[in-house]
Motif scaffolding. Sequence first.
Motif, mmCIF file in Angstrom:
data_model
loop_
_atom_site.group_PDB
_atom_site.id
_atom_site.type_symbol
_atom_site.label_atom_id
_atom_site.label_comp_id
_atom_site.label_asym_id
_atom_site.label_seq_id
_atom_site.Cartn_x
_atom_site.Cartn_y
_atom_site.Cartn_z
ATOM 1 N N THR A 7 0.836 -1.184 0.000
ATOM 2 C CA THR A 7 0.000 0.000 0.000
ATOM 3 C C THR A 7 0.879 1.246 0.000
ATOM 4 N N GLU A 45 -4.047 -2.488 -10.016
ATOM 5 C CA GLU A 45 -5.489 -2.207 -10.009
ATOM 6 C C GLU A 45 -6.043 -1.980 -8.611
ATOM 7 N N ASP A 46 -5.307 -2.407 -7.593
ATOM 8 C CA ASP A 46 -5.726 -2.186 -6.206
ATOM 9 C C ASP A 46 -5.007 -1.001 -5.569
#
Length: 305
Positions: free
Chosen positions: A38, A160-161
């Motif tokens: 992240t 894509e995340d």
Amino acid sequence: MSSIETRVCLDDLLGPYEAIVDPAPEKRWNGWLAPHFTLDTVREMTGRTADLAARHGHDATVTVHVIDGYADSPSSVHVIDGGTDRDGNPRRAIVHVRWNLVDDPERAVSFFRARPDTEVATSEPAGGGEPRSVVFSMDWQWWTEADGPGDVADVYTPDEDGRYAIGAWAWCWDYAVWWCTCGTASRWHETACLACRLPRPAQPIRELAELPATIRRLLCAQAPEATSVLVDLHSPAHVYAVYAGDTELDSADDTGPFDTETLGAVDTAIREALDRAVLGDLTNAGWVSVEPSCYRITFRDPSAS
């Protein structure tokens, strides 16, 4: 094979970090993992790699960088310090970000060599639209007269995340492990010991869990406002900072509130607890990892009066 949530590390230099990993052999680089992180985790890496560069030199460190802006920002200019090369010449990279192209980071980010003894006017991104970020790393050891910042930089496009594959297919990422009381090491996502089947959350932690009360008794006698300590587990384990909330207290013997005997007693209590305990997962005992081999132990609620 499906991707899994786990923790990864790069030897004892980076991590452990939460990541998404596809463990399939064809998704690895020479057997090493290709984790996706992240943006918040990438920000953690920026601080850690900057510390490593300051400690060991930029030639021994790949630094990670995040520049924040907005979708409607005009172009911005930033200067990245790369220390000095082997001949002692300063290395500075000029990073030009075209925020209107940020959906294509390879086109949006350009790198230039800053001329020696030349001041570069930086321009921070303005605007107030949708927050955007560009993420890149700099492998300073390859900076030469022929190869400048554009040759040593890797710009990362989010998947894509919205995750970033920092160092994938280039760095030696591996699974972080936890140790069971039976002496067996398991990968982080394996939540039960493969040998005795004891779950990770059930690992013995009594000695470690009792330690905060001992630290509080010793330190708060001399500094009632103290709330936590940072502990370095290396050679041997010791306290290297004491905090009151977010404020670091002076721990020098001649200027701070603590005497040498008190800090020595805290160090002894930590070492004895570690000697008697099976470490397992220190986080089960409330220890918070702040960087490899360094933990924060909070012994008093900072909001308490």
